[in-house]
Design an enzyme around this catalytic site. Structure first.
Site, PDB file in Angstrom:
ATOM      1  N   TYR A  35       0.982   5.003   8.507  1.00  8.74           N
ATOM      2  CA  TYR A  35       1.489   5.067   9.695  1.00  8.74           C
ATOM      3  C   TYR A  35       3.410   4.419   9.714  1.00  8.74           C
ATOM      4  CZ  TYR A  35       2.451   3.903  14.900  1.00  8.74           C
ATOM      5  OH  TYR A  35       2.522   3.456  16.188  1.00  8.74           O
ATOM      6  N   THR A  36       3.414   5.572  10.261  1.00  7.01           N
ATOM      7  CA  THR A  36       5.457   5.524   9.864  1.00  7.01           C
ATOM      8  C   THR A  36       6.672   5.844  10.976  1.00  7.01           C
ATOM      9  OG1 THR A  36       5.545   8.424   9.452  1.00  7.01           O
ATOM     10  CG2 THR A  36       4.532   6.962   7.241  1.00  7.01           C
ATOM     11  N   TYR A  49       6.473  -3.137  10.655  1.00  7.29           N
ATOM     12  CA  TYR A  49       6.424  -1.821   9.224  1.00  7.29           C
ATOM     13  C   TYR A  49       6.725  -2.216   8.164  1.00  7.29           C
ATOM     14  CZ  TYR A  49       6.930   2.695   6.353  1.00  7.29           C
ATOM     15  OH  TYR A  49       7.208   3.349   5.215  1.00  7.29           O
TER      16      TYR A  49
HETATM   17  N1  LIG Z   1       9.353   8.555   5.975  1.00  8.74           N
HETATM   18  C1  LIG Z   1       9.915   7.937   5.323  1.00  8.74           C
HETATM   19  O1  LIG Z   1      11.608   7.870   5.577  1.00  8.74           O
HETATM   20  C2  LIG Z   1       9.259   6.628   4.278  1.00  8.74           C
HETATM   21  C3  LIG Z   1      10.758   5.702   3.932  1.00  8.74           C
HETATM   22  C4  LIG Z   1      10.143   5.154   2.418  1.00  8.74           C
HETATM   23  C5  LIG Z   1       8.582   5.440   2.762  1.00  8.74           C
HETATM   24  N2  LIG Z   1       8.153   6.083   2.944  1.00  8.74           N
HETATM   25  C6  LIG Z   1       6.944   6.222   2.575  1.00  8.74           C
HETATM   26  O2  LIG Z   1       5.904   7.729   2.196  1.00  8.74           O
HETATM   27  C7  LIG Z   1       4.378   7.518   2.144  1.00  8.74           C
HETATM   28  C8  LIG Z   1       4.711   8.772   2.457  1.00  8.74           C
HETATM   29  O3  LIG Z   1       5.283   9.548   4.321  1.00  8.74           O
HETATM   30  P1  LIG Z   1       6.021  10.383   4.744  1.00  8.74           P
HETATM   31  O4  LIG Z   1       6.906  10.892   5.244  1.00  8.74           O
HETATM   32  O5  LIG Z   1       5.142  11.850   4.475  1.00  8.74           O
HETATM   33  O6  LIG Z   1       4.595  10.185   5.544  1.00  8.74           O
HETATM   34  P2  LIG Z   1       3.777  11.381   7.222  1.00  8.74           P
HETATM   35  O7  LIG Z   1       5.011  12.481   7.048  1.00  8.74           O
HETATM   36  O8  LIG Z   1       4.583  10.040   8.679  1.00  8.74           O
HETATM   37  O9  LIG Z   1       2.699  11.441   7.054  1.00  8.74           O
HETATM   38  C9  LIG Z   1       1.513  10.384   6.801  1.00  8.74           C
HETATM   39  C10 LIG Z   1       0.270  10.896   6.292  1.00  8.74           C
HETATM   40  O10 LIG Z   1      -0.102   9.885   6.625  1.00  8.74           O
HETATM   41  C11 LIG Z   1      -2.043   9.932   7.517  1.00  8.74           C
HETATM   42  N3  LIG Z   1      -2.279   9.257   8.125  1.00  8.74           N
HETATM   43  C12 LIG Z   1      -1.838   8.833   9.029  1.00  8.74           C
HETATM   44  N4  LIG Z   1      -2.841   7.133   9.658  1.00  8.74           N
HETATM   45  C13 LIG Z   1      -4.280   7.667   8.315  1.00  8.74           C
HETATM   46  C14 LIG Z   1      -5.313   7.174   8.784  1.00  8.74           C
HETATM   47  N5  LIG Z   1      -4.978   6.309   9.417  1.00  8.74           N
HETATM   48  N6  LIG Z   1      -6.452   7.498   7.620  1.00  8.74           N
HETATM   49  C15 LIG Z   1      -5.462   9.110   6.605  1.00  8.74           C
HETATM   50  N7  LIG Z   1      -4.463   8.994   7.106  1.00  8.74           N
HETATM   51  C16 LIG Z   1      -3.676   9.092   8.026  1.00  8.74           C
HETATM   52  C17 LIG Z   1      -1.573  11.263   8.227  1.00  8.74           C
HETATM   53  O11 LIG Z   1      -2.290  12.245   8.315  1.00  8.74           O
HETATM   54  P3  LIG Z   1      -2.498  13.066   9.932  1.00  8.74           P
HETATM   55  O12 LIG Z   1      -1.055  14.192  10.106  1.00  8.74           O
HETATM   56  O13 LIG Z   1      -3.506  14.139   9.015  1.00  8.74           O
HETATM   57  O14 LIG Z   1      -2.970  11.696  10.559  1.00  8.74           O
HETATM   58  C18 LIG Z   1       0.008  12.069   7.244  1.00  8.74           C
HETATM   59  O15 LIG Z   1      -0.606  12.625   6.240  1.00  8.74           O
HETATM   60  C19 LIG Z   1       4.216   6.161   3.655  1.00  8.74           C
HETATM   61  O16 LIG Z   1       3.141   5.934   2.675  1.00  8.74           O
HETATM   62  C20 LIG Z   1       5.739   6.135   3.748  1.00  8.74           C
HETATM   63  O17 LIG Z   1       4.932   4.609   4.479  1.00  8.74           O
HETATM   64  C21 LIG Z   1       8.467   6.644   4.130  1.00  8.74           C
END
Ligand SMILES: NC(=O)c1ccc[n+]([C@@H]2O[C@H](COP(=O)([O-])OP(=O)(O)OC[C@H]3O[C@@H](n4cnc5c(N)ncnc54)[C@H](OP(=O)(O)O)[C@@H]3O)[C@@H](O)[C@H]2O)c1
Length: 284
Positions: free
Chosen positions: A59-60, A123
């Site tokens: 949950y981002t 978060y």
């Molecule tokens: N975005 C950033 O700037 C950032 C920075 C640092 C670290 N990160 C980390 O990098 C990773 C990838 O981030 P991202 O930006 O690619 O994330 P994102 O685009 O927000 O995508 C989140 C993903 O998690 C899935 N998801 C959410 N709730 C879920 C649940 N209850 N069960 C199963 N799947 C669930 C979503 O599935 P659906 O779409 O099918 O619901 C989606 O595939 C995460 O661990 C995040 O914490 C991100």
């Protein structure tokens, strides 16, 4: 090698699905397996029998986590623990995606993997607690911390800036938070290499170099050939529910250890803009 990706429909997940070749990859979104439900996780792992699990599901919404605390911990902490338990039961290796927000931002030199976690937001806390649980449940897991992710597979800062400047002649962007932008494609390639190299423990993965959000916005506008004026401003002028670290540059030494290099963020931005403009073209 068999690989199962939780979060395959997200920004990083889509890049992983695109870049991962030569292995048998199963990509799962929340509709395929909700990680809050341990039984759904076990079922998904049993049917795909992965050598590696990449846990990119989270949950981002950093500000949303402040008001939806239960959801933040249910997905980011407890969901991660469910995946680690399933991985342990099925002898799968686990690579978990974490964040620079596990740090408080008080340092002025890049964060090393052994620096103390001190999250300032829900978060960040939910991800920091997940890291600790994973280390306990499945020692030898790989925790990849990244930051300021951008790419064509979802909402991101460069996309927001480009949409904003299409209707405005000038905008204000904060100049007192410093970090490293990371292109989802480059992160995906590094994650694939880390799995192939059998990486363990915490690894910091970002594009090379650092900037403030203001400097990032200015580079986005200039690389896109636009004339919009970007004014530097301060975080206190843009109050947000979640506190962000002032400084969250992650040291590359843990990644260098595996012989994996990252391009600099300006180069990554140029490639993102090319990808974005080709994605925007009509498909005929
Ligand atoms: N975005 C950033 O700037 C950032 C920075 C640092 C670290 N990160 C980390 O990098 C990773 C990838 O981030 P991202 O930006 O690619 O994330 P994102 O685009 O927000 O995508 C989140 C993903 O998690 C899935 N998801 C959410 N709730 C879920 C649940 N209850 N069960 C199963 N799947 C669930 C979503 O599935 P659906 O779409 O099918 O619901 C989606 O595939 C995460 O661990 C995040 O914490 C991100």
């Amino acid at each position: 090698m068999r690989v199962t990706i939780f979060g395959a429909s997200g920004l990083l997940g889509k890049a992983l699905m695109r870049e991962w070749r030569g292995d048998q990859v199963t990509g799962l979104g929340s509709k395929d397996a909700d990680i809050r439900d341990p039984q759904q996780v076990v079922k998904a792992v049993e049917s795909s029998r992965p050598d590696w699990i990449v846990l990119a599901a989270a949950y981002t919404d950093v500000d949303g986590c402040e008001t939806n605390r239960e959801l933040a911990f249910a997905v980011n902490r407890d969901g991660a623990a469910h995946v680690a338990q399933a991985a342990a039961q099925h002898n799968s290796r686990l690579l978990f995606l974490s964040t620079d927000y596990v740090f408080d931002g008080k340092k002025i030199t890049p964060y090393e993997v052994e620096d103390l976690r001190s999250p300032q937001s829900i978060y960040g806390r939910s991800k920091a607690e997940a890291e600790l649980l994973i280390e306990n449940i499945l020692p030898g897991s790989c925790v990849v911390r990244t930051s300021w992710l951008f790419g064509t597979g979802g909402k991101c800062f460069p996309d927001t800036i480009l949409k904003l400047v299409s209707t405005r002649s000038d905008i204000d962007v904060v100049d007192d938070q410093r970090g490293s932008p990371t292109y989802a494609i480059d992160l995906a390639r590094a994650v694939i290499q880390l799995c192939r190299k059998g990486a363990e423990g915490i690894v910091h993965v970002t594009n090379r170099g650092e900037c403030t959000w203001f400097e990032f916005a200015r580079a986005i506008v200039s690389a896109a050939g636009l004339k919009t004026i970007i004014h530097p401003t301060t975080t206190d002028k843009f109050p947000r529910p979640a506190k962000r670290p002032k400084y969250s540059v992650l040291s590359a030494s843990s990644l260098n250890h595996y012989g994996v290099g990252m391009p600099d963020w300006q180069d990554a931005l140029r490639r993102y803009l090319v990808e974005r403009s080709s994605d925007a073209k009509p498909d005929f």
